[in-house]
Design a protein around this motif. Structure first.
Motif, PDB file in Angstrom:
ATOM      1  N   ARG A  43       0.834  -1.206   0.000  1.00 25.19           N
ATOM      2  CA  ARG A  43       0.000   0.000   0.000  1.00 25.19           C
ATOM      3  C   ARG A  43       0.870   1.257   0.000  1.00 25.19           C
ATOM      4  NH1 ARG A  43      -5.291  -0.789   0.284  1.00 25.19           N
ATOM      5  NH2 ARG A  43      -6.077  -2.788   1.064  1.00 25.19           N
ATOM      6  N   ASP A  46       2.594   1.718  -3.459  1.00 22.65           N
ATOM      7  CA  ASP A  46       1.696   2.095  -4.542  1.00 22.65           C
ATOM      8  C   ASP A  46       1.073   3.466  -4.356  1.00 22.65           C
ATOM      9  OD1 ASP A  46       2.261  -0.399  -5.557  1.00 22.65           O
ATOM     10  OD2 ASP A  46       0.360  -1.308  -4.935  1.00 22.65           O
ATOM     11  N   SER A  47       0.969   3.937  -3.133  1.00 27.96           N
ATOM     12  CA  SER A  47       0.281   5.212  -2.885  1.00 27.96           C
ATOM     13  C   SER A  47       1.236   6.398  -2.773  1.00 27.96           C
ATOM     14  CB  SER A  47      -0.550   5.117  -1.601  1.00 27.96           C
ATOM     15  OG  SER A  47       0.273   4.918  -0.469  1.00 27.96           O
TER      16      SER A  47
END
Length: 394
Positions: A43, A46-47
């Motif tokens: 997470r 990817d963020s």
């Protein structure tokens, strides 16, 4: 997973059942918590945007990383975690993530103003070379840059450029901090790559030997700083920047010594460095115990903040040392590593947020990064998980 704040896996996050069978030989508590590590890591990868900063710390209860520019000493750990996740899971979905976060670190390979190029480059590009064969030139260039800081008089790499600073460090004309022992593997690895210089491995060995004679006290405890006269090479004194006092033992520094001396003993097949790593490890084991393997930030401050990052570093180093030593001592070090990893996995996982481990201490309690999640704590936890089944190799 109850108590660990696990949510549904992020897209591209491997199911734990897809992990290699060898991972089953890890302590069960570690195997159980690894999916949480992968989910949080995916997470974040990817963020976040590496051009805007690299994850460094997470304050308790917060849901986002505090980030630092790519020139921070911690920038290599996050891409390093992504490469470790790739190795641990066998899932190629991690490759693109790791490459995305590794690429910007190429901007750092020419720096000659820092000893931290091992942390920055070897944990990112070094892992990439092992995984894909790509980026060897970047590793070689970084090693050449680091080697410029070596003094043949001191037989060590200068850790900080301090001359003229208006603080305590300004009086240290040639400081050698124990942390630098962790950057030596860059030289070892690069010395074997095309364009590398075999002399770099000798520099790494000489630095480690110097630190084992000066940063290490006779009882096996570690002083953060050894100060030298750059003109004569003479050792002047032990001091501290990170620890509570010059005669105290900063716990992560003790972990750096176990890990760093073991790595150099392996790289050089050097019995003196193996003995130094064992001496540091035996001191650690004598000052921690089963169920209490996570130490205070400084061993002289037993009631103050603990440091899970120190425990993770030590666990990884103990596994490397156990593999080299074998026999009863090797079994003893491996058992202590297992106890440490189990304690981290069962008691120290953050209930929420992007970091895996909570309760780390980055600096002195009066300064900053106290009782936080730290990217390098997570990195060394995953490194230890990999080392459990795959012995370290230069």
């Amino acid at each position: 997973m109850a108590g660990c704040g696990q949510s549904a896996p992020a897209p591209g996050t491997p199911d734990p059942s897809s992990a290699p069978a060898a991972a089953g030989s890890l302590p069960a508590s570690v195997t159980k918590v690894l999916p949480t590590a992968y989910e949080r890591l995916a997470r974040s990868a990817d963020s976040l945007d590496p051009t805007k900063g690299y994850p460094r710390s997470v304050d308790g209860g917060k849901s986002s990383w505090t980030t630092k520019p790519v020139d921070d000493w911690t920038s290599g750990f996050f891409p390093g975690e992504l490469w470790l996740a790739r190795d641990l899971t066998g899932d190629q979905a991690w490759t693109a993530r790791a490459q995305r976060w590794t690429a910007p670190i190429a901007s750092q390979i020419h720096r000659t103003d820092t000893h931290d190029l091992g942390f920055v480059v070897d944990d990112s590009f070094g892992e990439q070379v092992q995984a894909t064969g790509q980026g060897a030139d970047d590793v070689v260039t970084a090693a050449r840059s680091l080697a410029t800081r070596y003094s043949p008089k001191v037989h060590a790499i200068k850790s900080w450029d301090t001359d003229g600073e208006d603080d305590k460090r300004g009086s240290w004309r040639f400081p050698v901090i124990i942390d630098t022992a962790m950057n030596l593997e860059l030289l070892d690895h690069a010395s074997t790559l095309p364009g590398g210089d075999p002399a770099w491995k000798d520099i790494a060995t000489q630095h480690a030997l110097t630190a084992s004679h000066t940063n290490m006290r006779p009882d096996g405890s570690i002083a953060h700083v050894a100060v030298f006269d750059p003109d004569t090479g003479a050792f002047l004194k032990r001091d501290t920047w990170q620890g509570a006092a010059p005669d105290s033992t900063w716990s992560r520094g003790q972990g750096w010594a176990i890990h760093g001396f073991a790595a150099q003993a392996r790289a050089a097949n050097n019995p003196e460095l193996k003995a130094a790593a064992q001496k540091a490890a035996d001191w650690w084991l004598a000052h921690t115990s089963p169920g209490n393997r996570v130490p205070p930030w400084d061993f002289s401050k037993p009631t103050e903040e603990r440091d899970t990052s120190a425990a993770a570093v030590a666990a990884s180093g103990l596994l490397d040392l156990a593999d080299q030593v074998g026999g009863a001592d090797g079994a003893r070090y491996r058992q202590a590593a297992a106890e440490t990893l189990d304690e981290l996995a069962t008691k120290e996982v953050a209930p929420s947020g992007p970091a895996l481990l909570a309760h780390a201490t980055g600096g002195k309690p009066q300064d900053s990064e106290v009782d936080v999640g730290l990217v390098y704590g997570d990195y060394y936890f995953l490194e230890a998980a990999r080392r459990w089944t795959v012995p370290a190799a230069t």
